[in-house]
Enzyme design. Sequence first.
Site, PDB file in Angstrom:
ATOM      1  N   SER A   1       0.905  -1.014   0.059  1.00  0.00           N
ATOM      2  CA  SER A   1       0.036  -0.164  -0.111  1.00  0.00           C
ATOM      3  C   SER A   1       0.851   1.222  -0.034  1.00  0.00           C
ATOM      4  O   SER A   1       1.849   1.395   0.884  1.00  0.00           O
ATOM      5  CB  SER A   1      -0.890  -0.011   1.186  1.00  0.00           C
ATOM      6  OG  SER A   1      -1.932  -0.893   1.102  1.00  0.00           O
TER       7      SER A   1
ATOM      8  N   HIS B   1      -3.544   0.054  -4.315  1.00  0.00           N
ATOM      9  CA  HIS B   1      -2.639  -1.059  -4.982  1.00  0.00           C
ATOM     10  C   HIS B   1      -2.896  -0.995  -6.560  1.00  0.00           C
ATOM     11  O   HIS B   1      -4.046  -1.231  -6.868  1.00  0.00           O
ATOM     12  CB  HIS B   1      -3.188  -2.430  -4.236  1.00  0.00           C
ATOM     13  CG  HIS B   1      -2.754  -2.660  -3.145  1.00  0.00           C
ATOM     14  ND1 HIS B   1      -1.533  -3.641  -2.872  1.00  0.00           N
ATOM     15  CD2 HIS B   1      -2.780  -2.288  -1.945  1.00  0.00           C
ATOM     16  CE1 HIS B   1      -1.228  -3.736  -1.809  1.00  0.00           C
ATOM     17  NE2 HIS B   1      -1.904  -2.897  -1.152  1.00  0.00           N
TER      18      HIS B   1
ATOM     19  N   HIS C   1      -4.385  -9.977  -0.952  1.00  0.00           N
ATOM     20  CA  HIS C   1      -4.549 -10.199   0.536  1.00  0.00           C
ATOM     21  C   HIS C   1      -5.377 -11.372   0.746  1.00  0.00           C
ATOM     22  O   HIS C   1      -6.663 -11.304   0.145  1.00  0.00           O
ATOM     23  CB  HIS C   1      -4.855  -9.131   1.116  1.00  0.00           C
ATOM     24  CG  HIS C   1      -4.011  -7.894   1.051  1.00  0.00           C
ATOM     25  ND1 HIS C   1      -4.427  -6.935  -0.012  1.00  0.00           N
ATOM     26  CD2 HIS C   1      -3.088  -7.136   1.616  1.00  0.00           C
ATOM     27  CE1 HIS C   1      -3.547  -6.000  -0.057  1.00  0.00           C
ATOM     28  NE2 HIS C   1      -2.682  -5.972   0.714  1.00  0.00           N
TER      29      HIS C   1
ATOM     30  N   TYR D   1      -7.807 -11.398   3.229  1.00  0.00           N
ATOM     31  CA  TYR D   1      -8.969 -10.896   3.424  1.00  0.00           C
ATOM     32  C   TYR D   1      -9.712 -10.521   2.418  1.00  0.00           C
ATOM     33  O   TYR D   1     -11.001 -10.390   2.588  1.00  0.00           O
ATOM     34  CB  TYR D   1      -8.666  -9.790   4.485  1.00  0.00           C
ATOM     35  CG  TYR D   1      -8.131  -8.186   3.744  1.00  0.00           C
ATOM     36  CD1 TYR D   1      -8.542  -7.522   2.749  1.00  0.00           C
ATOM     37  CD2 TYR D   1      -6.644  -8.086   4.429  1.00  0.00           C
ATOM     38  CE1 TYR D   1      -8.001  -6.589   2.417  1.00  0.00           C
ATOM     39  CE2 TYR D   1      -6.081  -7.184   3.822  1.00  0.00           C
ATOM     40  CZ  TYR D   1      -6.815  -6.108   2.737  1.00  0.00           C
ATOM     41  OH  TYR D   1      -6.135  -5.021   2.051  1.00  0.00           O
ATOM     42  N   GLU D   2      -9.045 -10.484   1.233  1.00  0.00           N
ATOM     43  CA  GLU D   2      -9.928 -10.005  -0.055  1.00  0.00           C
ATOM     44  C   GLU D   2     -10.700 -11.263  -0.498  1.00  0.00           C
ATOM     45  O   GLU D   2     -11.868 -10.963  -1.084  1.00  0.00           O
ATOM     46  CB  GLU D   2      -9.257  -9.649  -1.129  1.00  0.00           C
ATOM     47  CG  GLU D   2      -8.546  -8.151  -0.991  1.00  0.00           C
ATOM     48  CD  GLU D   2      -7.444  -7.867  -2.073  1.00  0.00           C
ATOM     49  OE1 GLU D   2      -7.953  -7.183  -2.994  1.00  0.00           O
ATOM     50  OE2 GLU D   2      -6.270  -8.103  -1.916  1.00  0.00           O
TER      51      GLU D   2
ATOM     52  N   ALA E   1       2.843  -1.942   4.152  1.00  0.00           N
ATOM     53  CA  ALA E   1       3.008  -1.155   5.197  1.00  0.00           C
ATOM     54  C   ALA E   1       2.601  -1.842   6.387  1.00  0.00           C
ATOM     55  O   ALA E   1       1.733  -2.928   6.474  1.00  0.00           O
ATOM     56  CB  ALA E   1       1.425  -0.169   4.644  1.00  0.00           C
TER      57      ALA E   1
ATOM     58  N   MET F   1      -0.973  -7.007   7.273  1.00  0.00           N
ATOM     59  CA  MET F   1      -2.067  -7.873   6.564  1.00  0.00           C
ATOM     60  C   MET F   1      -1.529  -8.598   5.378  1.00  0.00           C
ATOM     61  O   MET F   1      -2.301  -9.225   4.586  1.00  0.00           O
ATOM     62  CB  MET F   1      -3.180  -7.049   6.188  1.00  0.00           C
ATOM     63  CG  MET F   1      -4.105  -6.373   7.378  1.00  0.00           C
ATOM     64  SD  MET F   1      -5.419  -5.355   7.000  1.00  0.00           S
ATOM     65  CE  MET F   1      -5.500  -4.451   8.635  1.00  0.00           C
ATOM     66  N   SER F   2      -0.333  -8.788   5.281  1.00  0.00           N
ATOM     67  CA  SER F   2       0.158  -9.351   3.924  1.00  0.00           C
ATOM     68  C   SER F   2       1.501  -9.902   4.160  1.00  0.00           C
ATOM     69  O   SER F   2       1.950 -10.505   5.355  1.00  0.00           O
ATOM     70  CB  SER F   2       0.383  -8.301   2.865  1.00  0.00           C
ATOM     71  OG  SER F   2       1.262  -7.568   3.158  1.00  0.00           O
TER      72      SER F   2
ATOM     73  N   ASN G   1       1.936   3.782  10.931  1.00  0.00           N
ATOM     74  CA  ASN G   1       1.195   4.151  12.175  1.00  0.00           C
ATOM     75  C   ASN G   1       1.872   3.130  13.376  1.00  0.00           C
ATOM     76  O   ASN G   1       2.653   2.381  13.252  1.00  0.00           O
ATOM     77  CB  ASN G   1      -0.295   3.717  11.979  1.00  0.00           C
ATOM     78  CG  ASN G   1      -0.605   2.387  11.910  1.00  0.00           C
ATOM     79  OD1 ASN G   1      -0.292   1.913  10.668  1.00  0.00           O
ATOM     80  ND2 ASN G   1      -0.616   1.464  12.915  1.00  0.00           N
TER      81      ASN G   1
ATOM     82  N   HIS H   1      -7.371   3.068   6.695  1.00  0.00           N
ATOM     83  CA  HIS H   1      -6.500   2.948   5.546  1.00  0.00           C
ATOM     84  C   HIS H   1      -6.379   4.287   4.721  1.00  0.00           C
ATOM     85  O   HIS H   1      -5.309   4.351   4.259  1.00  0.00           O
ATOM     86  CB  HIS H   1      -7.479   1.968   4.437  1.00  0.00           C
ATOM     87  CG  HIS H   1      -6.604   1.594   3.010  1.00  0.00           C
ATOM     88  ND1 HIS H   1      -5.716   0.893   3.410  1.00  0.00           N
ATOM     89  CD2 HIS H   1      -6.841   1.770   1.691  1.00  0.00           C
ATOM     90  CE1 HIS H   1      -5.252   0.807   2.064  1.00  0.00           C
ATOM     91  NE2 HIS H   1      -5.889   1.222   1.335  1.00  0.00           N
TER      92      HIS H   1
HETATM   93  N1  HPA Z   1      -2.300  -3.221  11.430  1.00  0.00           N
HETATM   94  C1  HPA Z   1      -2.347  -4.014  10.330  1.00  0.00           C
HETATM   95  N2  HPA Z   1      -1.919  -3.909   9.252  1.00  0.00           N
HETATM   96  C2  HPA Z   1      -1.564  -2.485   8.884  1.00  0.00           C
HETATM   97  C3  HPA Z   1      -1.143  -1.534  10.140  1.00  0.00           C
HETATM   98  C4  HPA Z   1      -1.685  -2.043  11.501  1.00  0.00           C
HETATM   99  O1  HPA Z   1      -1.561  -1.131  12.241  1.00  0.00           O
HETATM  100  N3  HPA Z   1      -0.685  -0.520   9.625  1.00  0.00           N
HETATM  101  C5  HPA Z   1      -0.556  -0.483   8.307  1.00  0.00           C
HETATM  102  N4  HPA Z   1      -0.941  -2.070   7.899  1.00  0.00           N
END
Ligand code: HPA
Length: 268
Positions: free
Chosen positions: A28, A59, A81, A83-84, A111, A206-207, A230, A242
């Site tokens: 991302s 993406h 991913h 989750y998709e 990310a 998440m990847s 973050n 997101h």
């Molecule tokens: N958690 C999960 N996936 C992420 C995060 C997070 O804090 N930041 C960016 N992708």
Amino acid sequence: MSNVTTALDIIASKAPGFKADVAIVLGSGLGGVVDAIRDAIKIDYKDLPGFPVPTVHGHGGQLVLGQIGSVSVAVMQGRAHYYEHARSDLMAEPLETLRDLGADQLILTNAAGSLLPDATPGNLMLITDHISMFGPNPLIGYRGDDRFVGMDVPYDPQIGSGLHAAASELGIKLFEGTYCWCTGPSFETPAEIKMLKVLGADAVGMSTVPECILARRLGFKVAGVSNITNMAAGMSATPLSHEQTLEMSKEGSANLIRILVHYFSRSA
Ligand code: HPA
């Protein structure tokens, strides 16, 4: 001869004779890496059988072939991913295609949220190990003894030290640590992050982990870099979203591009 058109056939028709040294998967907000590619040939995933059309904003959905420094790269701008589609093996065919193009190194980027107090948004973390416990292993259902992939050295130390050297020559701090795969798409809770800290996680996302497992089976040397967008849930007052991930990816993304370009010119 089979008359099924494969992704490799399409690539051969659009980029005749192209061979890759290194494959890269961009996460991302990291699509800007493709601007560093010379003589770029871009092919939409929708034209490549077996490539997943991303459903996630940020993406790109293109395979980009070309050169960075004197290294030939095949770059996936965007990934699938778990989750998709509730499948963790969706990157299997693209990774096989990248391997068949000749790539033997794979650089995975993502990310991620940081559990390291010093690795704040805008920083980068080299992934030295991972935790994969919360989603299904992408090799479930595979036949053959090569499904029992050794994961004792998931991330290649030599590529890692090359990336560290490139970063330090540029004066960019590159943290390192363990990445934990959570399925998403909801972010984690503060209690989950406290638990993951105890388990040894330094970043969460998440990847990447399913791709690393698939890639190790294919014989790739793998490296991973997290762009910290973050602090993980409960570690800062900023709410997670997101949009925030995309917004905060800019500084780290610019530095990651510089590190990759420098790494490739060093390894020439
Ligand atoms: N958690 C999960 N996936 C992420 C995060 C997070 O804090 N930041 C960016 N992708």
